[in-house]
Structure formats: C-alpha cells, structure tokens
Design an enzyme around this catalytic site. Structure first.
Site: not given
Length: 395
Positions: A154, A199, A243, A381
C-alpha cells in the site's frame, strides 16, 4: 531557557484572533503570541523536539493551580511528514493559553501577548497545484504497477490545490467554519498548518494512551436509506477492508514495543462525517515507564494510514511520485505538556500558508493505493476530501 509559567482557573471568555488553536467538541485550546519556539529538522527531529521541551520544562518555574490535562507548561506541536522536508518541525509555547473544556476554563500565562498585525480574510478559488488531476491518475497507475511487481502492499498518494493570496491571511473565519461543521474532528491551526482532521494519532493522559485509525472512504448519500447502504457497503468492501487492515496492523505492531495492555476493536466501525464515511478502529493501551508521548509518536510516524506499508518503500515511492513537499500535511499536529499529557492528530483535511515563492494557501488530499485500486475512483476520493477546505473558504 527558563520560563515562568502560571496556570489558574478563569471565567471563559472569547479569544479574538488566536495565533494557534486546537479544537474538538468539548475542548477548545487557544494560544496567543509566542513565549518560546523550538524547532528541528531531519531524521531525529521528533526526539530533538522532545529533548528540547523536556529541558525547558526542567529549567522552568511552573505554578500550576489547575492540574488538569493541558495545564502547566504547554506547547503546540507541528511535525513534518518527511524527514527531508524543507519546512521545520516545531513546538510553540504560547505567551498565553486559554483552555475551555466541558464548562471548565483556565488560563496559562508566560509572557506578554504582542499586538497582532492586521490580516485579511482570504477569498478566491482553488486552482490545480503541482500535482494535476491527470498527473495524480498517472501516479496512481504507476503505484498500482509497483504494488503488483514488488513487496509493496500500500502507498498513500496525495494531490494539491492552491489559492493565491493578496495579503497576510486571517484564518480564523475558516477555522471556525471547520469547527462548526466538523465538531468531532480535531480542528487545528499550528504554525502555518490548518485543517479539521478526523484521525487521532495518539493521546496520552496519566500514562493511558489511545489512537484512532482511519483507512477506507466512501461519500455520504443524500437519502438516509442510500446513506446507510453506503456505510454497509464500505464495511464489506474488499479494497477498503484490505487498506484498513494494513493501517491497523502497522499501528498495533509499532505501539506494542512501547505500550502495555494494548486493545483494539474487534471489527472496524463506520465513522460518519458530514461529507464522508470512514472505516475506523480505536486502539487503547498504557505507555511503558520512561516512554514519553513524543517517543511513541517518533516510532509511529508516518503510519500506514498516511504513508503505506512496508513503510520505507512506501515513503520512497511518495517522494518519487509527488511533485511537492508535504511539509506538515499528514504529520503529527496537536499539543504536549510537561507532565506527559498530550493529544496529537494527523494533519489532514486542510493545508498550509506558503510565503515563498508566492503568498498562497496550498491544500492537500490523499488516498491509500492498493492492488485493487481504480485510479479514477481514487481521484474522486480526493475531491470528496477537498470538500472540507473548499467549505472553509467558501470556495
């Protein structure tokens, strides 16, 4: 440098034009002026900041009549994403700090607050930055090819937008718009970095730590039934689960070396924001003795959620494919205190003020790229994630 620090309870009062802020529903922190700023660059920038702050704390005279999280010697923190960034990482100790938390308010004073220069509210439109939409798609295709032919699993790639400015900007209206729209996010203005991050990287209080991992994204639906279906679809999406798993496993593996009694949610949950759904997992634990919050952050950063996995190959590919310096974007941002408390989010859903070679705001948005990624969907996105900063400036 020795500082005289005094924290005391005081009635809540509006803070006009603060220089630094860190806001989340239930807690507001406003910094005015700068009593002291320490900075660092390079691979050891986080440990150097930690050492400098601890030295200041040891030398300072601290009168703390409050003894709550955030009182005593306090510093706002902004750390760059990359070690080789041209921007500095810094701890900024405000001349005056006002904290309002759950109806309780207190002030920390260190020095006089200087008069503030005149600023103007930014206006304009965001234009394509150094990484155009076409360039982002090509970079995503390259990343997918590398993932398919190597051990890389990733990588998180970002693109940018820029808004030219005609004068020194007053970001307070934008910050307040973000805080009102995203009350459950961590709204920040530290140094020249701003945004409303969903986050949490790491929070510490009396040794107990917590973190929230976000990875996996979908746009909100306008119809309630469709919106619920999108949330369910996100939880069962192979690409997004893939992910998210990388991000959680990476964080837990790293924290296990500095924490005890680590616990994680058994399954990720769908976190609702006004524009987006995210897959989220909360992690809890306790720091081992003699481990500071910044010690743990130095090990964690950059997480798989903002860099990729394995970390070093992902960082190398980011450096190769992104035509800009992230600076503080996707780096730790928040606050620390002399008693070891602190709260550091990941600087997302925003951008920074740039002064060279031209005065402008540069906004960022990124996506986790895995083998199953579709370049056009990843571009879409980024547009969803840019909604926050566009809303902040009415653009």
């Amino acid at each position: 440098m020795a500082l005289k620090v005094r924290s005391f309870f005081a009635p809540a009062a509006p803070v006009e034009n603060p220089d630094q802020v860190f806001l989340r529903q239930g807690t507001e922190m406003y910094g005015e002026g700068v009593a002291l700023r320490v900075s660092a660059r390079g691979t050891n920038r986080i440990s150097e900041l930690s050492s400098q702050f601890q030295k200041i704390a040891a030398e300072s005279e601290i009168q703390d009549d409050v003894r709550l999280a955030g009182s005593g010697l306090f510093g706002f923190v902004s750390i760059t994403f990359a070690a080789d960034s041209e921007f500095e990482s810094a701890v900024v100790i405000p001349a005056k700090l006002t904290v309002i938390r759950d109806g309780v308010s207190f002030v920390t004073e260190i020095s006089e607050v200087p008069e503030k220069p005149l600023k103007k509210t930014p206006s304009g439109v965001f234009l394509q930055g150094d990484q155009s939409a076409t360039g982002f798609i090509e970079a995503t295709k390259t990343a997918i090819a590398r993932i398919n032919e190597s051990a890389l699993e990733k990588v998180v790639l970002a693109r940018d937008l820029v808004m030219p400015l005609s004068g020194e900007p007053d970001l307070q209206p934008a910050i307040q718009r973000l805080y009102a729209r995203y009350p459950h996010c961590w709204t920040y203005l530290v140094e020249d970095n701003f945004g409303a991050s969903p986050e949490l990287l790491l929070r510490a209080e009396t040794g107990e730590v917590s973190a929230r991992v976000l990875a996996g994204t979908a746009g909100r639906g306008t119809d309630p039934d469709v919106d619920r279906a999108i949330a369910e679809g996100l939880k069962h999406s192979t690409k997004n689960q893939h992910e998210h798993k990388f991000a959680v496993e990476s964080l837990v593996q790293t924290l296990s070396s500095v924490c005890e009694n680590l616990e994680t949610d058994e399954e990720p949950f769908s976190l609702a924001l006004p524009d987006l759904w995210h897959l989220a997992t909360d992690v809890r634990g306790r720091l081992k003795s003699n481990v500071t919050l910044l010690d743990a952050v130095e090990l964690l950063h950059p997480t798989a959620a903002v860099a990729g996995t394995p970390r070093l190959p992902a960082q190398a590919l980011i450096s190769e494919l992104e035509p800009f310096d992230r600076g503080g974007y996707a780096g730790p941002v928040g606050w620390i205190t002399a008693d070891g408390s602190g709260e550091l989010a990941i600087a997302l859903r925003g951008g920074r003020i740039e002064r060279e070679p031209a005065l402008q705001i540069r906004a960022f948005a990124g996506c986790g790229i895995v083998a199953e990624s579709d370049p056009e969907a990843e571009l879409a996105e980024t547009e969803l994630k840019f909604k926050a900063v566009r809303y902040a400036f009415g653009s």
